[in-house]
Scaffold this motif. Structure first.
Motif, PDB file in Angstrom:
ATOM      1  N   LEU A 187       7.268  29.121  19.789  1.00  0.00           N
ATOM      2  CA  LEU A 187       8.485  29.072  20.707  1.00  0.00           C
ATOM      3  C   LEU A 187       9.287  30.855  20.744  1.00  0.00           C
ATOM      4  CD1 LEU A 187      10.810  26.800  20.474  1.00  0.00           C
ATOM      5  CD2 LEU A 187      11.366  28.104  18.335  1.00  0.00           C
ATOM      6  N   TRP A 188       9.944  30.875  21.608  1.00  0.00           N
ATOM      7  CA  TRP A 188      10.044  32.199  22.835  1.00  0.00           C
ATOM      8  C   TRP A 188      11.723  32.288  21.964  1.00  0.00           C
ATOM      9  CZ3 TRP A 188       7.549  36.610  25.053  1.00  0.00           C
ATOM     10  CH2 TRP A 188       6.431  35.750  24.885  1.00  0.00           C
ATOM     11  N   VAL A 189      12.242  32.703  21.184  1.00  0.00           N
ATOM     12  CA  VAL A 189      13.712  33.335  20.821  1.00  0.00           C
ATOM     13  C   VAL A 189      14.650  34.209  21.461  1.00  0.00           C
ATOM     14  CG1 VAL A 189      15.330  32.189  18.780  1.00  0.00           C
ATOM     15  CG2 VAL A 189      13.181  31.081  19.029  1.00  0.00           C
ATOM     16  N   PRO A 190      14.830  34.184  22.520  1.00  0.00           N
ATOM     17  CA  PRO A 190      15.721  35.138  22.067  1.00  0.00           C
ATOM     18  C   PRO A 190      17.471  35.331  21.926  1.00  0.00           C
ATOM     19  CG  PRO A 190      15.899  33.996  24.491  1.00  0.00           C
ATOM     20  CD  PRO A 190      14.789  33.230  23.155  1.00  0.00           C
ATOM     21  N   ALA A 191      17.433  36.508  20.770  1.00  0.00           N
ATOM     22  CA  ALA A 191      18.109  36.321  19.871  1.00  0.00           C
ATOM     23  C   ALA A 191      19.278  37.523  19.533  1.00  0.00           C
ATOM     24  CB  ALA A 191      17.317  36.456  18.209  1.00  0.00           C
ATOM     25  N   SER A 192      19.506  37.545  21.074  1.00  0.00           N
ATOM     26  CA  SER A 192      20.816  38.015  21.861  1.00  0.00           C
ATOM     27  C   SER A 192      21.116  39.146  20.988  1.00  0.00           C
ATOM     28  CB  SER A 192      21.858  36.696  21.513  1.00  0.00           C
ATOM     29  OG  SER A 192      22.956  37.399  22.659  1.00  0.00           O
ATOM     30  N   ASN A 193      22.256  39.530  20.148  1.00  0.00           N
ATOM     31  CA  ASN A 193      22.990  40.234  20.001  1.00  0.00           C
ATOM     32  C   ASN A 193      22.148  41.290  18.685  1.00  0.00           C
ATOM     33  OD1 ASN A 193      23.798  37.695  18.379  1.00  0.00           O
ATOM     34  ND2 ASN A 193      24.368  39.289  17.009  1.00  0.00           N
ATOM     35  N   THR A 194      21.200  41.048  18.390  1.00  0.00           N
ATOM     36  CA  THR A 194      19.878  41.719  17.248  1.00  0.00           C
ATOM     37  C   THR A 194      18.824  42.721  18.203  1.00  0.00           C
ATOM     38  OG1 THR A 194      18.156  39.902  17.682  1.00  0.00           O
ATOM     39  CG2 THR A 194      19.544  39.718  16.133  1.00  0.00           C
ATOM     40  N   GLY A 195      19.565  42.193  19.676  1.00  0.00           N
ATOM     41  CA  GLY A 195      18.343  43.003  20.469  1.00  0.00           C
ATOM     42  C   GLY A 195      16.931  42.963  20.690  1.00  0.00           C
ATOM     43  N   ARG A 196      16.450  41.933  20.248  1.00  0.00           N
ATOM     44  CA  ARG A 196      15.169  41.483  19.880  1.00  0.00           C
ATOM     45  C   ARG A 196      14.829  39.664  20.748  1.00  0.00           C
ATOM     46  NH1 ARG A 196      15.621  43.968  15.001  1.00  0.00           N
ATOM     47  NH2 ARG A 196      16.639  41.768  14.037  1.00  0.00           N
ATOM     48  N   VAL A 197      13.565  39.941  20.506  1.00  0.00           N
ATOM     49  CA  VAL A 197      13.395  38.039  21.054  1.00  0.00           C
ATOM     50  C   VAL A 197      11.974  37.907  20.030  1.00  0.00           C
ATOM     51  CG1 VAL A 197      12.101  36.722  22.862  1.00  0.00           C
ATOM     52  CG2 VAL A 197      13.640  38.656  23.457  1.00  0.00           C
ATOM     53  N   ASP A 198      12.578  36.678  19.214  1.00  0.00           N
ATOM     54  CA  ASP A 198      11.387  36.414  18.780  1.00  0.00           C
ATOM     55  C   ASP A 198      10.202  34.876  17.882  1.00  0.00           C
ATOM     56  OD1 ASP A 198      12.453  37.636  16.616  1.00  0.00           O
ATOM     57  OD2 ASP A 198      14.210  36.641  15.883  1.00  0.00           O
ATOM     58  N   VAL A 199       9.060  35.309  18.174  1.00  0.00           N
ATOM     59  CA  VAL A 199       8.044  34.678  18.416  1.00  0.00           C
ATOM     60  C   VAL A 199       7.814  33.328  17.459  1.00  0.00           C
ATOM     61  CG1 VAL A 199       5.883  34.210  20.348  1.00  0.00           C
ATOM     62  CG2 VAL A 199       7.806  36.004  20.367  1.00  0.00           C
ATOM     63  N   ILE A 200       7.791  32.790  17.376  1.00  0.00           N
ATOM     64  CA  ILE A 200       7.592  31.345  16.587  1.00  0.00           C
ATOM     65  C   ILE A 200       6.268  30.375  16.534  1.00  0.00           C
ATOM     66  CG2 ILE A 200       8.078  29.906  14.605  1.00  0.00           C
ATOM     67  CD1 ILE A 200      11.109  30.486  15.452  1.00  0.00           C
ATOM     68  N   VAL A 205      26.301  40.827  23.310  1.00  0.00           N
ATOM     69  CA  VAL A 205      25.089  39.840  23.537  1.00  0.00           C
ATOM     70  C   VAL A 205      23.898  41.145  24.259  1.00  0.00           C
ATOM     71  CG1 VAL A 205      26.648  37.853  23.964  1.00  0.00           C
ATOM     72  CG2 VAL A 205      26.476  39.584  26.482  1.00  0.00           C
ATOM     73  N   GLY A 206      23.096  40.536  24.081  1.00  0.00           N
ATOM     74  CA  GLY A 206      21.219  40.894  24.838  1.00  0.00           C
ATOM     75  C   GLY A 206      20.831  39.530  24.566  1.00  0.00           C
ATOM     76  N   PRO A 207      19.453  39.666  24.561  1.00  0.00           N
ATOM     77  CA  PRO A 207      18.434  38.684  25.675  1.00  0.00           C
ATOM     78  C   PRO A 207      19.608  37.196  25.534  1.00  0.00           C
ATOM     79  CG  PRO A 207      16.872  40.090  24.399  1.00  0.00           C
ATOM     80  CD  PRO A 207      18.576  40.154  24.046  1.00  0.00           C
ATOM     81  N   THR A 208      19.102  36.169  25.846  1.00  0.00           N
ATOM     82  CA  THR A 208      20.041  35.086  25.793  1.00  0.00           C
ATOM     83  C   THR A 208      19.700  33.756  25.990  1.00  0.00           C
ATOM     84  OG1 THR A 208      21.838  35.325  27.344  1.00  0.00           O
ATOM     85  CG2 THR A 208      21.753  35.415  24.775  1.00  0.00           C
ATOM     86  N   ALA A 209      18.109  34.058  27.413  1.00  0.00           N
ATOM     87  CA  ALA A 209      17.610  32.620  27.793  1.00  0.00           C
ATOM     88  C   ALA A 209      16.001  33.164  28.116  1.00  0.00           C
ATOM     89  CB  ALA A 209      18.409  32.730  29.632  1.00  0.00           C
ATOM     90  N   ALA A 210      15.036  32.054  28.189  1.00  0.00           N
ATOM     91  CA  ALA A 210      13.508  32.322  27.918  1.00  0.00           C
ATOM     92  C   ALA A 210      12.935  31.286  29.020  1.00  0.00           C
ATOM     93  CB  ALA A 210      12.763  32.724  26.369  1.00  0.00           C
ATOM     94  N   SER A 211      11.853  31.315  29.440  1.00  0.00           N
ATOM     95  CA  SER A 211      11.358  31.008  30.859  1.00  0.00           C
ATOM     96  C   SER A 211      10.060  30.764  30.345  1.00  0.00           C
ATOM     97  CB  SER A 211      11.923  30.774  31.416  1.00  0.00           C
ATOM     98  OG  SER A 211      10.736  30.008  32.699  1.00  0.00           O
ATOM     99  N   ILE A 212       8.790  29.990  30.507  1.00  0.00           N
ATOM    100  CA  ILE A 212       7.800  29.932  30.472  1.00  0.00           C
ATOM    101  C   ILE A 212       7.177  30.012  32.233  1.00  0.00           C
ATOM    102  CG2 ILE A 212       5.197  29.228  29.848  1.00  0.00           C
ATOM    103  CD1 ILE A 212       7.691  29.814  27.409  1.00  0.00           C
ATOM    104  N   GLY A 213       6.473  31.165  32.342  1.00  0.00           N
ATOM    105  CA  GLY A 213       6.062  31.574  33.894  1.00  0.00           C
ATOM    106  C   GLY A 213       4.280  31.402  34.008  1.00  0.00           C
ATOM    107  N   ASN A 214       3.981  32.190  34.663  1.00  0.00           N
ATOM    108  CA  ASN A 214       3.233  32.522  35.165  1.00  0.00           C
ATOM    109  C   ASN A 214       1.902  33.194  34.124  1.00  0.00           C
ATOM    110  OD1 ASN A 214      -0.175  31.460  35.519  1.00  0.00           O
ATOM    111  ND2 ASN A 214       0.345  32.583  37.899  1.00  0.00           N
ATOM    112  N   GLY A 215       1.466  33.221  33.120  1.00  0.00           N
ATOM    113  CA  GLY A 215       1.104  33.909  32.012  1.00  0.00           C
ATOM    114  C   GLY A 215       2.006  35.415  32.330  1.00  0.00           C
ATOM    115  N   VAL A 216       3.472  34.746  31.979  1.00  0.00           N
ATOM    116  CA  VAL A 216       4.665  35.683  31.610  1.00  0.00           C
ATOM    117  C   VAL A 216       5.410  34.632  31.098  1.00  0.00           C
ATOM    118  CG1 VAL A 216       3.766  37.699  32.938  1.00  0.00           C
ATOM    119  CG2 VAL A 216       5.199  35.899  33.465  1.00  0.00           C
TER     120      VAL A 216
END
Length: 351
Positions: free
Chosen positions: A57-70, A97-108
């Motif tokens: 699960l990919w979670v853009p954690a916005s104002n923390t400046g990080r993306v968390d992967v569960i 705000v920082g990273p706020t959206a995620a989408s699964i692509g082709n290997g990325v």
């Protein structure tokens, strides 16, 4: 015998029975809170994504400046740091705000960052952050929803602005993603209002979104980039979308309920289901034929099976928390719901 008394008694019995059924349904689910490391308060959580290939699960954690992967199996959290943050105006006040959206692509996995108006490509296996590109030459425009369109090997995104003037954001941005690690700007698709939510039918080559203002739901041909259908979902309060591409059902979040549009028959409304107020992004499991809708104001997660006739059949109403307004469906009828106020992800699983 007083027939009115019998009638009142019967109604009371039905209400009690319904409450017991609802209570029993709730006990079939368990809720686990997963804390996002470094989150000390509210985190502006929005669009997050589940990668079925890796169970992450990919979670853009916005104002923390990080993306968390569960990790779905262990609930362990890996972090990708170094995403810039910035200020935007929201409802008359400045927020970080920082990273706020995620989408699964082709290997990325593509990450939309509202903090600096960029899109970054992250390796889906190594979690290494690659190239980041500006969303638009107009740096006042920031990414909202982001989605990879496999049919055309493109990357599409809906927009918002840093300020209260939304005029520049009334469009969709399209990038060439033929090289998944290196996005290239391709074109802009103008709209009558702000796009809200998205769903993609890669088999038929259609991109669906809602348009705020008119309160319409539209279908865009991903190859011609033309609007080919426009429907009225019956509400101006439009939010997220989810799709059953096999049966051509399009589910639209409308504030406190979800409607099912029959895309094969001119967007006819087949059914609706009440969920409680505060819907945002909804999701759907095509394997299980189950709709998931998290109501932030009602603090509930509604799950409903969808029949071949397009009718909803309530499966359960599970309690969540206030503000939990978006949901992602994972495997084995598990769903994840955001808890922005506490900076957590709620894992809702059948017992």
């Amino acid at each position: 015998m007083n027939l009115n008394s019998v009638k009142v008694g019967a109604i009371a019995f039905i209400e009690i029975l319904a409450a017991l059924i609802a209570s029993a349904a709730e006990t079939n689910y368990e809720l686990k809170a997963i804390s996002l490391p470094g989150a000390t308060g509210t985190v502006a959580l929005d669009y997050f994504a589940y990668d079925r290939a890796t169970g992450k699960l990919w979670v853009p954690a916005s104002n923390t400046g990080r993306v968390d992967v569960i990790d779905e199996k262990t609930d362990s959290v890996s972090q990708i740091s170094g995403f810039p943050t910035g200020e935007i105006e929201r409802r008359g006040r400045k927020i970080t705000v920082g990273p706020t959206a995620a989408s699964i692509g082709n290997g990325v996995v593509y990450i939309g960052n509202r903090g600096n108006a960029t899109i970054c490509a992250v390796d889906g296996k190594t979690l290494s952050r690659g190239e980041c590109v500006p969303v638009s030459p107009d740096r006042g425009v920031t990414p909202d929803g982001v989605v990879y369109v496999a049919a055309t090997r493109e990357f599409w995104l809906t927009l918002r602005t840093r300020s209260g003037d939304n005029a520049p954001a009334k469009s969709l941005e399209v990038f060439d993603a033929s090289d998944p690690h290196h996005l290239k700007p391709k074109m802009k698709i103008p709209l009558d209002g702000l796009a809200e939510g998205y769903a993609v039918d890669n088999g038929r080559g259609l991109f669906y979104t809602n348009v705020e203002g008119p309160g319409s739901t539209i279908a865009i041909d991903v190859r011609t980039k033309k609007i080919v259908s426009k429907w009225n979902p019956g509400s101006a309060d439009v939010g997220g979308l989810a799709l059953d591409s096999t049966r051509e059902f399009l589910f639209v979040a409308c504030g406190d309920h979800v409607v099912n549009l029959d895309t094969a028959h001119d967007g006819k409304i087949l059914d609706s289901i009440q969920t409680g107020a505060g819907l945002d992004n909804i999701d759907y499991s095509p394997e299980k034929k189950i709709l998931y809708a998290a109501a932030g104001q009602a603090a509930t997660l509604t799950t409903a099976e969808v029949g071949d006739d397009g009718k909803f059949h309530l499966k359960a109403t599970a309690p969540t928390v206030k503000g939990a307004r978006s949901v992602v469906a994972a495997g084995n009828e598990t769903a994840y719901v955001i808890d922005p106020a506490e900076g957590k992800i709620l894992k809702v699983s059948p017992k």
